[in-house]
Design a protein around this motif. Sequence first.
Motif, PDB file in Angstrom:
ATOM      1  N   THR A  28       0.837  -1.198   0.000  1.00 45.77           N
ATOM      2  CA  THR A  28       0.000   0.000   0.000  1.00 45.77           C
ATOM      3  C   THR A  28       0.870   1.246   0.000  1.00 45.77           C
ATOM      4  OG1 THR A  28      -1.675   1.271   1.203  1.00 45.77           O
ATOM      5  CG2 THR A  28      -0.215  -0.055   2.549  1.00 45.77           C
ATOM      6  N   SER A  29       0.406   2.251  -0.712  1.00 41.37           N
ATOM      7  CA  SER A  29       1.150   3.519  -0.684  1.00 41.37           C
ATOM      8  C   SER A  29       0.418   4.547   0.189  1.00 41.37           C
ATOM      9  CB  SER A  29       1.323   4.058  -2.105  1.00 41.37           C
ATOM     10  OG  SER A  29       0.063   4.168  -2.703  1.00 41.37           O
ATOM     11  N   GLU A  30      -0.651   4.114   0.839  1.00 38.93           N
ATOM     12  CA  GLU A  30      -1.400   5.024   1.736  1.00 38.93           C
ATOM     13  C   GLU A  30      -0.712   5.030   3.096  1.00 38.93           C
ATOM     14  OE1 GLU A  30      -4.965   6.084   0.831  1.00 38.93           O
ATOM     15  OE2 GLU A  30      -4.164   5.670  -1.149  1.00 38.93           O
ATOM     16  N   LEU A  31       0.292   5.882   3.251  1.00 40.65           N
ATOM     17  CA  LEU A  31       1.108   5.789   4.463  1.00 40.65           C
ATOM     18  C   LEU A  31       0.828   6.888   5.493  1.00 40.65           C
ATOM     19  CD1 LEU A  31       4.572   4.870   2.901  1.00 40.65           C
ATOM     20  CD2 LEU A  31       2.770   3.361   3.664  1.00 40.65           C
ATOM     21  N   TYR A  32       0.298   8.002   5.066  1.00 44.20           N
ATOM     22  CA  TYR A  32      -0.030   9.137   5.957  1.00 44.20           C
ATOM     23  C   TYR A  32       1.057   9.394   7.007  1.00 44.20           C
ATOM     24  CZ  TYR A  32      -4.432   7.998   3.792  1.00 44.20           C
ATOM     25  OH  TYR A  32      -5.392   7.697   2.880  1.00 44.20           O
ATOM     26  N   PRO A  33       2.282   9.652   6.582  1.00 45.11           N
ATOM     27  CA  PRO A  33       3.375   9.752   7.557  1.00 45.11           C
ATOM     28  C   PRO A  33       3.182  10.857   8.591  1.00 45.11           C
ATOM     29  CG  PRO A  33       4.116  10.434   5.374  1.00 45.11           C
ATOM     30  CD  PRO A  33       2.754   9.862   5.202  1.00 45.11           C
ATOM     31  N   GLN A  34       2.590  11.999   8.175  1.00 42.95           N
ATOM     32  CA  GLN A  34       2.433  13.075   9.169  1.00 42.95           C
ATOM     33  C   GLN A  34       1.405  12.693  10.220  1.00 42.95           C
ATOM     34  OE1 GLN A  34       1.880  16.954   7.537  1.00 42.95           O
ATOM     35  NE2 GLN A  34       2.762  16.355   5.599  1.00 42.95           N
ATOM     36  N   ASN A  71       9.681  21.321   7.661  1.00 45.31           N
ATOM     37  CA  ASN A  71       9.701  20.045   6.934  1.00 45.31           C
ATOM     38  C   ASN A  71       8.456  19.792   6.100  1.00 45.31           C
ATOM     39  OD1 ASN A  71      10.849  19.486   9.939  1.00 45.31           O
ATOM     40  ND2 ASN A  71      12.174  18.622   8.370  1.00 45.31           N
ATOM     41  N   SER A  72       7.293  20.168   6.640  1.00 43.67           N
ATOM     42  CA  SER A  72       6.083  19.717   5.955  1.00 43.67           C
ATOM     43  C   SER A  72       5.009  20.802   5.889  1.00 43.67           C
ATOM     44  CB  SER A  72       5.523  18.482   6.671  1.00 43.67           C
ATOM     45  OG  SER A  72       4.980  18.876   7.902  1.00 43.67           O
ATOM     46  N   PHE A  73       4.159  20.674   4.895  1.00 41.88           N
ATOM     47  CA  PHE A  73       3.087  21.662   4.694  1.00 41.88           C
ATOM     48  C   PHE A  73       1.831  20.898   4.273  1.00 41.88           C
ATOM     49  CE2 PHE A  73       1.790  25.537   1.833  1.00 41.88           C
ATOM     50  CZ  PHE A  73       0.805  25.875   2.753  1.00 41.88           C
ATOM     51  N   GLN A  74       0.793  21.026   5.079  1.00 41.91           N
ATOM     52  CA  GLN A  74      -0.475  20.369   4.747  1.00 41.91           C
ATOM     53  C   GLN A  74      -1.473  21.419   4.283  1.00 41.91           C
ATOM     54  OE1 GLN A  74      -0.768  18.513   8.761  1.00 41.91           O
ATOM     55  NE2 GLN A  74      -1.538  16.774   7.634  1.00 41.91           N
TER      56      GLN A  74
END
Length: 449
Positions: free
Chosen positions: A61-67, A287-290
């Motif tokens: 699966t590529s649905e990993l939702y790391p954040q 690092n990240s932007f949602q």
Amino acid sequence: MIKLAINNQGEVYTINNDNKIELLNNSIISKSINLSLIDKCLKPKSMIMVNKLTGDIIFETSELYPQHFYPLTILDYANAIKRGMKSNVDNLPILSISTKDYPYCDFGCRECLADPTRMWGIKNLDKCVLELDEYKKILKEIARYSKARGCDSVRLEMCGEGNPDMYKHRAEIIKFAKEECNMGVVYISTGSRMSEDIMEALAKYAYYIRISLPGISKEAYEYYSNQPGKEKFTYDDAMKLLKKLCALRKKYKRENELMIGVRTCIRKKNEGHYIELTEKLGKMGVNSFQMVKVLTDHIEDKKDIELSEKTQEDLIKISECYRDLGLQHIQTPKLLDKLYIDREFVVNKKPTKCFSSIVSPILYGNSLIVCIHWDKIRDKDNAYYGILTGKENELEELMQGKNAVKIRSQYPQKCHDCCALNDNLMLEVIRSNLALFNDVDIIDFMLVY
Ligand code: SF4
Ligand code: SF4
């Protein structure tokens, strides 16, 4: 390009042309793979479930939702289910707990998601704001309960239901959670009232700080935050805060493990500013932007959340080039043609159980509840495990006793839509694939890089 797969013990495998895993027999490459926590969690492209005896990949699966899981990963959830399948899948550890611990806010955001529940909470719940000692005992008890079930580090998400900066013991509870309970602290706030003490505590002990931006320009920030007082926290103040947090993280040499992120809702007045902000954040070291759709459907003006062509183009461009702009992770909506996040269960496609009510319940003040769905928060009879006092061993009864079994027997059957839809569907896929094997010990889960 060589594909590497790594399990939770850090063993490195390659994936061969027959789509099977093989232990990497090159100790030089193996030893040179030294991923930081941020890279370990943000870089994987997929998770695989493999048969260790044959090397076969059973599903990917590529649905990993790391954040969503950070500093844990989907691997921790998969392994917990695997352990649970050997005895009782209802007796899993709490892997993540979200604390709604301060239901007051200095902002008056338009369409605030917490508004429909927090006033109800203040009026109807036993206690919404915890004393420091009580809070500490409760965290200790959660850590003990989970450790006894195989989880040594519970993800602790502190997000208030208001502004968590305003809780007077915040700095101390962050330090306590890390030092005394080995928890992975995630802190979500606008940062408008973040004291120097809180900043220091976060820089030293937290794993993820996510700053919410009601708007992403000066004008949009002022408009959407709708702050009642004369003294207003501005977009520029939020940018200064982010810079300061990045500098503090550097001071404590935690760039490899403390993730700093930003989240905003996609709305009309933000149009034209997404790329500019992505560049700015990348330069700062964020690092990240949602960029997410508005969650509530109580929208004053539906036009405000329409995704214009310009916004759609910008979001697509950001998904293509965010790494070049200096970010490690972004989140944009999958479907750009819909206005809201659709969390409805597809008829007849409900999971067999609500896994998230077991592995990621909510601590609302001192009440432990199944989830944060508005209906559930207001359903004390059917969604509350009970009151936590911090007494040692009380969680066994709260999470596994008769009342818990009765509560969970209703979910997800009685739910039409779900606030943890993706989690529940993913955990169900993992459970149903594991159920195909009599001996789950021949199964391993790996992240693919
Ligand atoms: S900052 Fe959050 S809790 Fe406060 S008003 Fe805005 S949306 Fe609501
Ligand atoms: S909405 Fe229902 S199924 Fe979804 S997390 Fe809540 S209780 Fe579980």
